[in-house]
Motif scaffolding. Structure first.
Motif, PDB file in Angstrom:
ATOM      1  N   VAL A 149       0.928  -1.321   0.067  1.00 11.77           N
ATOM      2  CA  VAL A 149      -0.065  -0.178  -0.119  1.00 11.77           C
ATOM      3  C   VAL A 149       0.987   1.084  -0.030  1.00 11.77           C
ATOM      4  CG1 VAL A 149      -1.688   1.173   1.135  1.00 11.77           C
ATOM      5  CG2 VAL A 149      -1.869  -1.206   1.271  1.00 11.77           C
ATOM      6  N   ILE A 150       0.530   1.954  -0.969  1.00 13.40           N
ATOM      7  CA  ILE A 150       1.460   3.258  -1.296  1.00 13.40           C
ATOM      8  C   ILE A 150       0.688   4.469  -0.653  1.00 13.40           C
ATOM      9  CG2 ILE A 150       2.397   4.969  -2.962  1.00 13.40           C
ATOM     10  CD1 ILE A 150       2.629   2.455  -4.684  1.00 13.40           C
ATOM     11  N   TYR A 151      -0.811   4.448  -0.711  1.00 15.94           N
ATOM     12  CA  TYR A 151      -1.561   5.646   0.035  1.00 15.94           C
ATOM     13  C   TYR A 151      -2.712   4.907   0.424  1.00 15.94           C
ATOM     14  CZ  TYR A 151      -4.315   9.821   0.223  1.00 15.94           C
ATOM     15  OH  TYR A 151      -5.149  10.614   0.709  1.00 15.94           O
ATOM     16  N   ARG A 152      -3.369   5.333   1.632  1.00 16.48           N
ATOM     17  CA  ARG A 152      -4.565   4.710   1.833  1.00 16.48           C
ATOM     18  C   ARG A 152      -5.233   5.877   2.654  1.00 16.48           C
ATOM     19  NH1 ARG A 152      -4.304  -0.558   4.562  1.00 16.48           N
ATOM     20  NH2 ARG A 152      -2.588   0.493   5.844  1.00 16.48           N
ATOM     21  N   GLU A 153      -6.581   5.797   2.419  1.00 17.19           N
ATOM     22  CA  GLU A 153      -7.407   7.010   3.344  1.00 17.19           C
ATOM     23  C   GLU A 153      -8.821   6.362   3.447  1.00 17.19           C
ATOM     24  OE1 GLU A 153      -8.979  11.495   2.461  1.00 17.19           O
ATOM     25  OE2 GLU A 153      -7.618  10.411   0.750  1.00 17.19           O
ATOM     26  N   ARG A 154      -9.524   6.304   4.498  1.00 13.48           N
ATOM     27  CA  ARG A 154     -10.884   5.980   4.679  1.00 13.48           C
ATOM     28  C   ARG A 154     -11.702   7.084   4.712  1.00 13.48           C
ATOM     29  NH1 ARG A 154     -13.232   1.041   6.160  1.00 13.48           N
ATOM     30  NH2 ARG A 154     -11.524   0.181   6.765  1.00 13.48           N
ATOM     31  N   LEU A 155     -12.592   7.190   3.869  1.00 14.03           N
ATOM     32  CA  LEU A 155     -13.735   8.425   4.107  1.00 14.03           C
ATOM     33  C   LEU A 155     -14.924   8.044   5.075  1.00 14.03           C
ATOM     34  CD1 LEU A 155     -13.956   9.033   0.096  1.00 14.03           C
ATOM     35  CD2 LEU A 155     -12.647  10.154   1.706  1.00 14.03           C
ATOM     36  N   LEU A 156     -14.853   8.304   6.180  1.00 10.51           N
ATOM     37  CA  LEU A 156     -15.556   8.240   7.087  1.00 10.51           C
ATOM     38  C   LEU A 156     -16.775   8.562   7.185  1.00 10.51           C
ATOM     39  CD1 LEU A 156     -13.143   8.291  10.021  1.00 10.51           C
ATOM     40  CD2 LEU A 156     -14.100   6.261   9.168  1.00 10.51           C
ATOM     41  N   PRO A 157     -18.103   8.173   7.797  1.00  8.80           N
ATOM     42  CA  PRO A 157     -19.331   8.862   7.739  1.00  8.80           C
ATOM     43  C   PRO A 157     -19.341  10.310   8.224  1.00  8.80           C
ATOM     44  CG  PRO A 157     -19.375   6.781   8.615  1.00  8.80           C
ATOM     45  CD  PRO A 157     -17.918   6.922   8.580  1.00  8.80           C
ATOM     46  N   GLY A 158     -20.072  10.983   7.603  1.00  8.78           N
ATOM     47  CA  GLY A 158     -20.292  12.550   8.055  1.00  8.78           C
ATOM     48  C   GLY A 158     -21.024  12.573   9.425  1.00  8.78           C
ATOM     49  N   VAL A 159     -21.322  13.653   9.746  1.00  9.31           N
ATOM     50  CA  VAL A 159     -22.037  14.286  11.184  1.00  9.31           C
ATOM     51  C   VAL A 159     -23.286  13.561  11.012  1.00  9.31           C
ATOM     52  CG1 VAL A 159     -22.552  16.140  12.549  1.00  9.31           C
ATOM     53  CG2 VAL A 159     -20.409  16.054  11.448  1.00  9.31           C
ATOM     54  N   THR A 160     -24.114  13.737   9.918  1.00  3.22           N
ATOM     55  CA  THR A 160     -25.604  13.360   9.664  1.00  3.22           C
ATOM     56  C   THR A 160     -25.599  12.053  10.082  1.00  3.22           C
ATOM     57  OG1 THR A 160     -25.806  14.962   7.997  1.00  3.22           O
ATOM     58  CG2 THR A 160     -27.472  13.287   8.317  1.00  3.22           C
ATOM     59  N   ILE A 213      -4.444   6.320 -15.907  1.00  4.73           N
ATOM     60  CA  ILE A 213      -4.876   7.527 -15.262  1.00  4.73           C
ATOM     61  C   ILE A 213      -4.052   8.688 -16.022  1.00  4.73           C
ATOM     62  CG2 ILE A 213      -5.056   9.216 -13.344  1.00  4.73           C
ATOM     63  CD1 ILE A 213      -5.231   6.693 -11.576  1.00  4.73           C
ATOM     64  N   GLY A 214      -4.836   9.797 -16.998  1.00  8.76           N
ATOM     65  CA  GLY A 214      -4.111  10.850 -18.012  1.00  8.76           C
ATOM     66  C   GLY A 214      -3.532  11.751 -16.917  1.00  8.76           C
ATOM     67  N   SER A 215      -4.477  12.468 -16.107  1.00  9.97           N
ATOM     68  CA  SER A 215      -3.961  13.550 -15.239  1.00  9.97           C
ATOM     69  C   SER A 215      -4.834  13.600 -13.917  1.00  9.97           C
ATOM     70  CB  SER A 215      -4.111  14.971 -15.942  1.00  9.97           C
ATOM     71  OG  SER A 215      -5.658  15.297 -16.238  1.00  9.97           O
ATOM     72  N   ALA A 216      -4.384  14.036 -12.995  1.00  7.73           N
ATOM     73  CA  ALA A 216      -5.212  14.330 -11.780  1.00  7.73           C
ATOM     74  C   ALA A 216      -4.966  15.922 -11.003  1.00  7.73           C
ATOM     75  CB  ALA A 216      -4.608  13.234 -10.870  1.00  7.73           C
ATOM     76  N   HIS A 217      -6.093  16.439 -10.917  1.00  8.49           N
ATOM     77  CA  HIS A 217      -5.961  17.836 -10.153  1.00  8.49           C
ATOM     78  C   HIS A 217      -7.012  18.032  -9.015  1.00  8.49           C
ATOM     79  CE1 HIS A 217      -8.704  18.932 -13.424  1.00  8.49           C
ATOM     80  NE2 HIS A 217      -8.971  19.750 -12.788  1.00  8.49           N
ATOM     81  N   GLN A 218      -6.805  18.839  -8.148  1.00  6.35           N
ATOM     82  CA  GLN A 218      -7.936  19.090  -7.076  1.00  6.35           C
ATOM     83  C   GLN A 218      -8.889  20.238  -7.917  1.00  6.35           C
ATOM     84  OE1 GLN A 218      -6.597  20.474  -3.509  1.00  6.35           O
ATOM     85  NE2 GLN A 218      -8.572  21.170  -2.677  1.00  6.35           N
ATOM     86  N   GLU A 248      -3.574  16.542  -1.929  1.00 10.22           N
ATOM     87  CA  GLU A 248      -2.155  16.813  -2.364  1.00 10.22           C
ATOM     88  C   GLU A 248      -1.507  15.432  -2.233  1.00 10.22           C
ATOM     89  OE1 GLU A 248      -3.524  18.666   0.325  1.00 10.22           O
ATOM     90  OE2 GLU A 248      -3.967  20.247  -0.953  1.00 10.22           O
ATOM     91  N   ASN A 249      -1.767  14.927  -1.238  1.00 10.36           N
ATOM     92  CA  ASN A 249      -0.949  13.458  -0.873  1.00 10.36           C
ATOM     93  C   ASN A 249      -1.512  12.459  -1.839  1.00 10.36           C
ATOM     94  OD1 ASN A 249       0.344  14.425   1.046  1.00 10.36           O
ATOM     95  ND2 ASN A 249      -0.845  13.797   2.924  1.00 10.36           N
ATOM     96  N   LEU A 250      -2.923  12.465  -2.478  1.00 11.09           N
ATOM     97  CA  LEU A 250      -3.497  11.375  -3.226  1.00 11.09           C
ATOM     98  C   LEU A 250      -3.168  11.703  -4.508  1.00 11.09           C
ATOM     99  CD1 LEU A 250      -5.522   9.154  -4.042  1.00 11.09           C
ATOM    100  CD2 LEU A 250      -7.232  11.094  -4.141  1.00 11.09           C
ATOM    101  N   CYS A 287       3.727   9.317  -8.254  1.00 11.05           N
ATOM    102  CA  CYS A 287       4.643   8.490  -7.983  1.00 11.05           C
ATOM    103  C   CYS A 287       4.344   7.040  -8.584  1.00 11.05           C
ATOM    104  CB  CYS A 287       4.910   8.236  -6.666  1.00 11.05           C
ATOM    105  SG  CYS A 287       5.608   9.778  -6.093  1.00 11.05           S
ATOM    106  N   ALA A 288       3.080   6.412  -8.398  1.00  2.30           N
ATOM    107  CA  ALA A 288       2.711   5.149  -8.769  1.00  2.30           C
ATOM    108  C   ALA A 288       2.969   5.226 -10.510  1.00  2.30           C
ATOM    109  CB  ALA A 288       1.225   4.797  -8.400  1.00  2.30           C
TER     110      ALA A 288
END
Length: 159
Positions: free
Chosen positions: A7-18, A88-93, A144-146, A152-153
């Motif tokens: 695993v190079i990068y990992r993130e969990r999208l936790l449930p929201g406040v609602t 994946i061609g390009s990635a941006h925020q 930015e990290n994603l 990098c990958a």
């Protein structure tokens, strides 16, 4: 032979406040209902059990975004979707106005989306001609990290 992916990068999208507030409401309803029917101790114990199970399930089923190396290929996984990073061609925020267009469905309505609440969104253009989704939109706590992990990958770009 089974190989564990690196695993190079990992993130969990936790449930929201609602979702968490709804869980707390469920906890209270069970506690009140069973306290009235069977007594305070049983009501409190059942409410704690129901609340605990609810929060464990909510967290365990939250989607993950991962960049991982598997054998000689690198993949991006977003929830159940998975793609080779070479596609994946390009990635941006996205800017806040672009993000609003994505959330309303007025921008690239055939795109794959994994968007959670008010988190920043990363746009990935997909260069695979066989993929029905030309773009992926992914929420991220650290866009930015994603983007850096995907870059990098993919390795160095040769001009």
């Amino acid at each position: 032979m089974h190989h564990t992916p690196i695993v190079i990068y990992r993130e969990r999208l936790l449930p929201g406040v609602t979702i968490l507030v709804l869980g707390f409401g469920l906890f209270l309803m069970v506690g009140i209902a069973y306290s009235a029917a069977f007594g305070s101790l049983i009501g409190i114990v059942l409410a704690l059990c129901v609340g605990t199970v609810y929060f464990i399930v909510a967290i365990a089923t939250a989607p993950q975004i991962r960049v991982e190396a598997n054998s000689d290929q690198l993949f991006l996984s977003a929830g159940r979707a998975r793609i080779n990073t070479a596609m994946i061609g390009s990635a941006h925020q996205l800017t806040p106005s672009e993000q609003r267009e994505v959330q309303l469905g007025t921008r690239n309505d055939t795109a794959f989306t994994l968007i959670k609440g008010k988190l920043p969104v990363v746009e990935l253009s997909i260069s695979d001609s066989l993929d029905p989704h030309r773009y992926w939109y992914l929420s991220s706590h650290s866009p930015e990290n994603l983007i850096r992990a995907i870059s990098c990958a993919q390795g160095p770009k040769i001009s």
